[in-house]
Design an enzyme around this catalytic site. Structure first.
Site, mmCIF file in Angstrom:
data_model
loop_
_atom_site.group_PDB
_atom_site.id
_atom_site.type_symbol
_atom_site.label_atom_id
_atom_site.label_comp_id
_atom_site.label_asym_id
_atom_site.label_seq_id
_atom_site.Cartn_x
_atom_site.Cartn_y
_atom_site.Cartn_z
ATOM 1 N N HIS A 78 0.842 -1.211 0.000
ATOM 2 C CA HIS A 78 0.000 0.000 0.000
ATOM 3 C C HIS A 78 0.865 1.244 0.000
ATOM 4 O O HIS A 78 1.891 1.314 0.667
ATOM 5 C CB HIS A 78 -1.049 -0.015 1.112
ATOM 6 C CG HIS A 78 -0.554 0.194 2.519
ATOM 7 N ND1 HIS A 78 -0.397 1.443 3.081
ATOM 8 C CD2 HIS A 78 -0.228 -0.689 3.497
ATOM 9 C CE1 HIS A 78 0.002 1.316 4.339
ATOM 10 N NE2 HIS A 78 0.124 0.028 4.615
ATOM 11 N N ASP A 112 5.666 1.778 7.084
ATOM 12 C CA ASP A 112 4.257 1.460 6.791
ATOM 13 C C ASP A 112 3.698 2.446 5.770
ATOM 14 O O ASP A 112 3.193 3.495 6.134
ATOM 15 C CB ASP A 112 3.457 1.514 8.098
ATOM 16 C CG ASP A 112 2.017 1.078 7.937
ATOM 17 O OD1 ASP A 112 1.675 0.519 6.888
ATOM 18 O OD2 ASP A 112 1.237 1.315 8.883
ATOM 19 N N GLU A 142 -5.316 2.138 1.878
ATOM 20 C CA GLU A 142 -5.343 0.938 2.741
ATOM 21 C C GLU A 142 -5.669 1.309 4.173
ATOM 22 O O GLU A 142 -6.430 0.622 4.868
ATOM 23 C CB GLU A 142 -3.978 0.216 2.684
ATOM 24 C CG GLU A 142 -3.925 -1.099 3.445
ATOM 25 C CD GLU A 142 -3.425 -1.027 4.878
ATOM 26 O OE1 GLU A 142 -3.415 -2.056 5.547
ATOM 27 O OE2 GLU A 142 -3.054 0.082 5.339
ATOM 28 N N GLU A 143 -5.078 2.408 4.643
ATOM 29 C CA GLU A 143 -5.217 2.790 6.053
ATOM 30 C C GLU A 143 -6.647 3.154 6.426
ATOM 31 O O GLU A 143 -7.000 3.190 7.598
ATOM 32 C CB GLU A 143 -4.268 3.961 6.376
ATOM 33 C CG GLU A 143 -2.794 3.679 6.121
ATOM 34 C CD GLU A 143 -2.167 2.758 7.162
ATOM 35 O OE1 GLU A 143 -2.894 2.196 7.991
ATOM 36 O OE2 GLU A 143 -0.924 2.607 7.128
ATOM 37 N N ASP A 155 3.512 -5.559 3.230
ATOM 38 C CA ASP A 155 3.177 -4.397 4.056
ATOM 39 C C ASP A 155 4.081 -4.401 5.284
ATOM 40 O O ASP A 155 3.903 -5.231 6.179
ATOM 41 C CB ASP A 155 1.694 -4.473 4.456
ATOM 42 C CG ASP A 155 1.237 -3.251 5.249
ATOM 43 O OD1 ASP A 155 2.053 -2.330 5.434
ATOM 44 O OD2 ASP A 155 0.064 -3.241 5.676
ATOM 45 N N HIS A 177 2.267 4.808 12.060
ATOM 46 C CA HIS A 177 1.142 5.757 12.185
ATOM 47 C C HIS A 177 1.501 6.982 13.023
ATOM 48 O O HIS A 177 0.615 7.705 13.474
ATOM 49 C CB HIS A 177 -0.119 5.081 12.754
ATOM 50 C CG HIS A 177 -0.562 3.873 11.981
ATOM 51 N ND1 HIS A 177 -1.452 2.954 12.469
ATOM 52 C CD2 HIS A 177 -0.235 3.430 10.743
ATOM 53 C CE1 HIS A 177 -1.657 1.990 11.580
ATOM 54 N NE2 HIS A 177 -0.917 2.264 10.512
HETATM 55 N N1 BES Z 1 0.674 -2.159 8.154
HETATM 56 C C1 BES Z 1 -0.512 -2.099 8.951
HETATM 57 C C2 BES Z 1 -0.915 -3.456 9.474
HETATM 58 C C3 BES Z 1 -0.020 -3.993 10.542
HETATM 59 C C4 BES Z 1 0.298 -3.241 11.645
HETATM 60 C C5 BES Z 1 0.448 -5.273 10.429
HETATM 61 C C6 BES Z 1 1.139 -3.781 12.631
HETATM 62 C C7 BES Z 1 1.247 -5.799 11.395
HETATM 63 C C8 BES Z 1 1.615 -5.043 12.493
HETATM 64 C C9 BES Z 1 -1.651 -1.512 8.134
HETATM 65 O O1 BES Z 1 -1.226 -0.423 7.358
HETATM 66 C C10 BES Z 1 -2.709 -0.979 9.063
HETATM 67 O O2 BES Z 1 -2.492 -0.013 9.735
HETATM 68 N N2 BES Z 1 -3.862 -1.653 9.104
HETATM 69 C C11 BES Z 1 -4.952 -1.211 9.902
HETATM 70 C C12 BES Z 1 -6.209 -1.947 9.532
HETATM 71 C C13 BES Z 1 -6.928 -1.320 8.348
HETATM 72 C C14 BES Z 1 -7.957 -2.257 7.793
HETATM 73 C C15 BES Z 1 -7.650 -0.053 8.740
HETATM 74 C C16 BES Z 1 -4.658 -1.457 11.363
HETATM 75 O O3 BES Z 1 -3.953 -2.412 11.673
HETATM 76 O O4 BES Z 1 -5.123 -0.663 12.184
HETATM 77 ZN ZN ZN Z 2 -0.823 1.208 8.711
#
Ligand code: BES
Ligand code: ZN
Length: 387
Positions: free
Chosen positions: A194, A212, A250-251, A278, A353
């Site tokens: 992403h 990220d 994606e976020e 990712d 984040h």
């Molecule tokens: N890269 C993250 C997912 C992640 C975070 C994987 C920490 C492993 C460890 C991804 O960009 C993310 O932030 N995903 C969101 C979910 C999305 C569906 C809103 C999350 O994890 O809050």
């Molecule tokens: Zn993220």
């Protein structure tokens, strides 16, 4: 309909308390807003227990801060599912099989020798210098355009007439980028990352998003450049087609990847495998994390084989949780996906984040390991007749 759907009975709250591990119930966050102003748009989110809620944008980020995962299905309300079982005459059924042996070892090793970490560093420096790559920000469109221009330049420099790139536009301003290298069949192998970033305290705030997921985005960009140096692939002579995806939004709930894989499912497109990248640049224990949930067990067996042969580090099996990244969109659309993460979920980068997710914290040796994995995965599957 708009706001009455929000104030749900206690029954629903109980369901969430049971089904969402380690997260407080969703309604606690949604109920923070008493009344939604008429003008405020609402979005439909789907949660792990299959229930949906309509939320405001603020509530979306509140949920994200609380680590409650969701698909935003506002633009994809009906789920299309691709069936990988193709029926021929007389009820014969052909089922795809992933390779149990590797056949492209010398060519993959040649490609690995051309994978240049200095390029990843230079590109990540630029990609993480946008104020943010937020999916609704001007800078998130500028970063997407920069990425599109890089992919275009790689195609031009390669001289390949079989490689192309397109923008996939969405209901928000950032577009996804899809690069294709045609093979002799339409059967397609995808690697995705992403492109957007976020500051979860203030979505429009500063977010370099180096790990990220600037790391995955630039890792697959260098793999794209490298794989086009294979004369057979570049000439379109591989049996299968390769695609490189950089997802928008994606976020915000896996938006770009859902749009793309749902369109593919509606079109009946045969995506034989998807590898998600990712977060690939932070690994205190110097190991991969092979994600076992919302991924395909057979494809994961192949991915383990690729890691064992082409990478110099091992892996631990780990879980990511419901809708944690774009592989979940492929899985939801009926396509086999693997997700190789930078390490065990529990050891993941604590800076994501936030304004601290910068290039200073990136381990380029670890990105190189992912680069080897990507090249092995794609090249082996490009030349696999039975997938
Ligand atoms: N890269 C993250 C997912 C992640 C975070 C994987 C920490 C492993 C460890 C991804 O960009 C993310 O932030 N995903 C969101 C979910 C999305 C569906 C809103 C999350 O994890 O809050
Ligand atoms: Zn993220």
């Amino acid at each position: 309909m708009r706001s009455s759907a929000i104030l749900l009975p206690a029954l629903a709250a109980t369901a969430f308390a049971c089904n969402l591990e380690s997260s407080p119930n969703v309604d606690r966050f949604i109920r923070l807003r008493a009344v939604s102003p008429e003008s405020e748009p609402l979005y439909t989110l789907e949660f792990e227990d299959g229930s949906t809620r309509q939320v405001t944008d603020d509530e979306r980020w509140e949920l994200k801060r609380a680590h409650v995962r969701f698909f935003d299905i506002t633009d994809e309300p009906v789920t299309a599912t691709y069936s990988s079982v193709s029926r021929t005459t007389n009820d014969e059924v052909s089922i795809a099989a992933f390779p149990t042996a590797l056949t492209q070892v010398s060519q993959v090793n040649t490609l690995i020798s051309r994978y240049t970490i200095a390029n990843v560093r230079t590109n990540l420096q630029r990609f993480s210098s946008f104020y943010n790559r937020y999916y609704r920000a001007t800078t998130g469109v500028e970063s997407a355009q920069w990425l599109f221009d890089q992919v275009s330049a790689i195609i031009s420099a390669s001289g390949s007439s079989r490689a192309s790139v397109r923008k996939v536009t969405h209901s928000f301003s950032q577009f996804s980028v899809v690069a294709t290298i045609q093979g002799t069949s339409a059967k397609t192998v995808v690697v995705g990352a992403h492109q957007d970033s976020i500051n979860s305290r203030s979505p429009t705030g500063e977010a370099a998003g180096a790990d990220d997921d600037g790391s995955g985005s630039m890792a697959i960009l260098e793999a794209f450049r490298t794989i086009l140096t294979d004369s057979r692939i570049s000439a379109g002579q591989a049996p299968n087609t390769l695609e490189f995806h950089w997802y928008a939004g994606e976020e915000a709930g896996l938006l770009g990847s859902q749009a793309i894989f749902q369109q593919y499912a509606r079109d009946g497109k045969n995506v034989a495998a998807m590898l998600n990248q990712d977060m690939v640049g932070y690994s205190p224990r110097n190991q991969f994390g092979l994600i076992t949930d919302n991924t395909n067990a057979q494809l994961n067996a192949f991915t383990r084989l690729v890691i064992g042969r082409y990478a110099s580090i091992g892996f631990v099996e780990t879980r990511c949780g419901y809708a944690c990244s774009d592989h979940a969109s492929a899985t939801r659309s009926g396509y086999p996906a693997s997700f190789v993460f930078e390490g065990a979920f529990a050891n993941s980068n604590p800076s994501i984040h936030t304004t601290s997710d910068t290039i200073a914290n990136i381990n380029f040796n670890h990105i190189y390991e992912h680069g080897k994995l990507i090249l092995g995965f794609l090249t082996e599957l490009a030349f696999s007749p039975n997938i």
